[in-house]
Design a protein around this motif. Structure first.
Motif, mmCIF file in Angstrom:
data_model
loop_
_atom_site.group_PDB
_atom_site.id
_atom_site.type_symbol
_atom_site.label_atom_id
_atom_site.label_comp_id
_atom_site.label_asym_id
_atom_site.label_seq_id
_atom_site.Cartn_x
_atom_site.Cartn_y
_atom_site.Cartn_z
ATOM 1 N N PRO A 103 0.813 -1.222 0.000
ATOM 2 C CA PRO A 103 0.000 0.000 0.000
ATOM 3 C C PRO A 103 0.845 1.271 0.000
ATOM 4 O O PRO A 103 0.515 2.248 -0.671
ATOM 5 C CB PRO A 103 -0.810 -0.133 1.294
ATOM 6 C CG PRO A 103 -0.941 -1.611 1.487
ATOM 7 C CD PRO A 103 0.359 -2.176 1.032
ATOM 8 N N GLN A 104 1.959 1.258 0.757
ATOM 9 C CA GLN A 104 2.822 2.431 0.799
ATOM 10 C C GLN A 104 3.486 2.672 -0.547
ATOM 11 O O GLN A 104 3.602 3.804 -1.025
ATOM 12 C CB GLN A 104 3.893 2.261 1.885
ATOM 13 C CG GLN A 104 4.783 3.493 2.068
ATOM 14 C CD GLN A 104 3.991 4.764 2.379
ATOM 15 O OE1 GLN A 104 3.067 4.746 3.182
ATOM 16 N NE2 GLN A 104 4.357 5.871 1.724
ATOM 17 N N GLU A 105 3.917 1.581 -1.195
ATOM 18 C CA GLU A 105 4.540 1.703 -2.518
ATOM 19 C C GLU A 105 3.527 2.201 -3.548
ATOM 20 O O GLU A 105 3.864 2.954 -4.448
ATOM 21 C CB GLU A 105 5.115 0.359 -2.956
ATOM 22 C CG GLU A 105 6.370 -0.043 -2.202
ATOM 23 C CD GLU A 105 6.840 -1.437 -2.573
ATOM 24 O OE1 GLU A 105 8.063 -1.655 -2.612
ATOM 25 O OE2 GLU A 105 5.986 -2.315 -2.830
ATOM 26 N N TYR A 106 2.267 1.749 -3.379
ATOM 27 C CA TYR A 106 1.227 2.202 -4.299
ATOM 28 C C TYR A 106 1.021 3.712 -4.153
ATOM 29 O O TYR A 106 0.903 4.436 -5.148
ATOM 30 C CB TYR A 106 -0.082 1.462 -4.010
ATOM 31 C CG TYR A 106 -1.199 1.830 -4.959
ATOM 32 C CD1 TYR A 106 -1.293 1.236 -6.218
ATOM 33 C CD2 TYR A 106 -2.144 2.792 -4.602
ATOM 34 C CE1 TYR A 106 -2.308 1.578 -7.096
ATOM 35 C CE2 TYR A 106 -3.167 3.140 -5.477
ATOM 36 C CZ TYR A 106 -3.239 2.522 -6.720
ATOM 37 O OH TYR A 106 -4.246 2.881 -7.588
ATOM 38 N N LYS A 107 0.998 4.176 -2.911
ATOM 39 C CA LYS A 107 0.811 5.617 -2.665
ATOM 40 C C LYS A 107 1.976 6.432 -3.212
ATOM 41 O O LYS A 107 1.795 7.541 -3.713
ATOM 42 C CB LYS A 107 0.673 5.878 -1.155
ATOM 43 C CG LYS A 107 -0.660 5.443 -0.562
ATOM 44 C CD LYS A 107 -0.694 5.760 0.926
ATOM 45 C CE LYS A 107 -2.007 5.301 1.560
ATOM 46 N NZ LYS A 107 -2.029 5.581 3.018
ATOM 47 N N SER A 108 3.176 5.868 -3.127
ATOM 48 C CA SER A 108 4.350 6.616 -3.586
ATOM 49 C C SER A 108 4.502 6.588 -5.100
ATOM 50 O O SER A 108 5.364 7.273 -5.659
ATOM 51 C CB SER A 108 5.618 6.055 -2.936
ATOM 52 O OG SER A 108 5.900 4.756 -3.426
ATOM 53 N N ALA A 109 3.666 5.797 -5.784
ATOM 54 C CA ALA A 109 3.606 5.757 -7.257
ATOM 55 C C ALA A 109 4.969 5.541 -7.900
ATOM 56 O O ALA A 109 5.332 6.198 -8.875
ATOM 57 C CB ALA A 109 2.968 7.038 -7.787
ATOM 58 N N LYS A 111 8.075 5.879 -6.515
ATOM 59 C CA LYS A 111 9.198 6.724 -6.086
ATOM 60 C C LYS A 111 10.408 5.857 -5.739
ATOM 61 O O LYS A 111 10.305 4.896 -4.979
ATOM 62 C CB LYS A 111 8.780 7.571 -4.878
ATOM 63 C CG LYS A 111 9.828 8.601 -4.470
ATOM 64 C CD LYS A 111 9.305 9.493 -3.346
ATOM 65 C CE LYS A 111 10.332 10.552 -2.968
ATOM 66 N NZ LYS A 111 9.834 11.445 -1.879
ATOM 67 N N TRP A 158 3.027 4.893 -12.595
ATOM 68 C CA TRP A 158 4.270 4.942 -11.820
ATOM 69 C C TRP A 158 4.828 6.366 -11.911
ATOM 70 O O TRP A 158 5.929 6.592 -12.409
ATOM 71 C CB TRP A 158 5.275 3.924 -12.370
ATOM 72 C CG TRP A 158 4.756 2.527 -12.413
ATOM 73 C CD1 TRP A 158 4.063 1.933 -13.429
ATOM 74 C CD2 TRP A 158 4.894 1.522 -11.398
ATOM 75 N NE1 TRP A 158 3.758 0.630 -13.116
ATOM 76 C CE2 TRP A 158 4.253 0.353 -11.869
ATOM 77 C CE3 TRP A 158 5.500 1.497 -10.133
ATOM 78 C CZ2 TRP A 158 4.206 -0.828 -11.121
ATOM 79 C CZ3 TRP A 158 5.452 0.322 -9.396
ATOM 80 C CH2 TRP A 158 4.809 -0.827 -9.881
ATOM 81 N N GLN A 193 0.726 -3.352 -9.752
ATOM 82 C CA GLN A 193 -0.128 -2.561 -8.887
ATOM 83 C C GLN A 193 -1.553 -3.106 -9.001
ATOM 84 O O GLN A 193 -2.081 -3.229 -10.101
ATOM 85 C CB GLN A 193 -0.121 -1.098 -9.325
ATOM 86 C CG GLN A 193 1.203 -0.394 -9.188
ATOM 87 C CD GLN A 193 1.156 1.021 -9.756
ATOM 88 O OE1 GLN A 193 0.295 1.349 -10.548
ATOM 89 N NE2 GLN A 193 2.087 1.866 -9.344
ATOM 90 N N THR A 195 -5.379 -4.260 -6.443
ATOM 91 C CA THR A 195 -6.024 -4.570 -5.169
ATOM 92 C C THR A 195 -5.819 -6.050 -4.861
ATOM 93 O O THR A 195 -5.411 -6.837 -5.724
ATOM 94 C CB THR A 195 -7.531 -4.281 -5.257
ATOM 95 O OG1 THR A 195 -8.122 -5.166 -6.223
ATOM 96 C CG2 THR A 195 -7.791 -2.832 -5.680
#
Length: 289
Positions: A103-109, A111, A158, A193, A195
């Motif tokens: 989830p954190q990696e998804y939010k950071s798109a 980075k 991304w 990416q 769900t």
């Protein structure tokens, strides 16, 4: 035009013509004339690509044949197990690992990630492929009109990743995908990416062996959500890695191939080609035993 691209262009046009005129059963000469090459050249071209004649190929994409294949695939686990590792052309199906971003990696798109991409010819037309050090994150079939869209879509998904062209590194992946007999047997990693529900669907797709087909309902039952057929359809349509995650092997329960994100004609080519390869392997094994 690259030779492989030229060949697929002729083959795709031939398949389109054969399907459209199936009732009339066009002759080899008529099909060759339609694609503007000699009968001898066309026969050799199609046989080298598919391993069967155009007439035999047509049988593999008829509703009757596909409904029989659906009945064979009632249990995806047993089907995948029975496929075994007997065939080099199917072996990579059993050597794919799929990882979902956190989830954190998804939010950071993306980075901190470096994504390399390239465009390459395949037996089914040109493909776009993108990969990080952790695995392939995108793959799609393209043409001149959709090349730019794939780059835009990759940048959207991304957004904060460093995206750069690298034909050499992505070519290595393409060789492993489309020439598995000559490639490494190390796991082919995917980084996607999605769900939790989408990941379950994509993992279920990986259990469909080459030459087999299944339905949206069967996938829904496989992941424990028998009433979520529509949601399964959406997840199949959102597949970010064409061909490797074989969403083309999901068809309607009536035996109709249906639409495909990368073109209904390409879906016919994929399904028919895979069925032909399976039959060729079974025939060869039968002669050897």
């Amino acid at each position: 035009m690259d030779q492989q691209a030229y060949n697929y262009d002729k083959i795709a046009k031939a398949i389109e013509y054969i399907v459209a005129n199936a009732k009339e059963q066009p002759t080899l000469t008529e099909v060759a004339d339609e694609v503007s090459i000699s009968q001898f050249h066309f026969q050799r071209l199609f046989s080298e690509w598919a391993g069967v004649s155009p007439k035999k190929f047509l049988q593999y994409i008829t509703a009757g044949y596909l409904k029989d294949k659906i009945r064979e695939s009632t249990n995806l686990s047993e089907l995948a197990e029975s496929a075994g590792l007997s065939s080099q052309s199917r072996v990579y199906d059993h050597f794919i690992s799929i990882e979902g971003v956190t989830p954190q990696e998804y939010k950071s798109a993306g980075k901190g990630l470096v994504i390399s991409y390239g465009f390459h010819e395949t037996p089914f037309g040109e493909c776009f492929i993108a990969a990080t050090e952790r695995g392939i994150c995108a793959m799609a079939f393209v043409d001149q009109s959709t090349r730019d869209f794939q780059l835009i879509d990759l940048a959207r998904r991304w957004h904060y990743a460093t995206i750069r062209p690298d034909q050499q590194s992505t070519a290595a992946y393409v060789r492993r995908i489309f020439s598995p007999a000559t490639g490494s047997l190390e796991k082919l990693p995917l980084l996607v990416q999605g769900t939790n529900f989408q990941l379950k669907v994509w993992e279920a797709l990986l259990n469909i062996p080459q030459g087999a087909v299944t339905t949206y309902q069967q996938i829904a039952e496989r992941i424990g959500h028998p009433k979520a057929v529509r949601a399964v359809g959406s997840a199949v349509g959102d597949n970010p890695v064409a061909y490797i995650i074989p969403c083309h092997r999901v068809i309607r329960k009536e035996g109709v191939l249906g639409e495909y994100r990368w073109g209904s004609l390409r879906k016919k080519a994929l399904i028919g080609w895979e069925a032909a390869q399976q039959d060729e392997e079974y025939f060869a094994q039968g002669k050897a035993s």
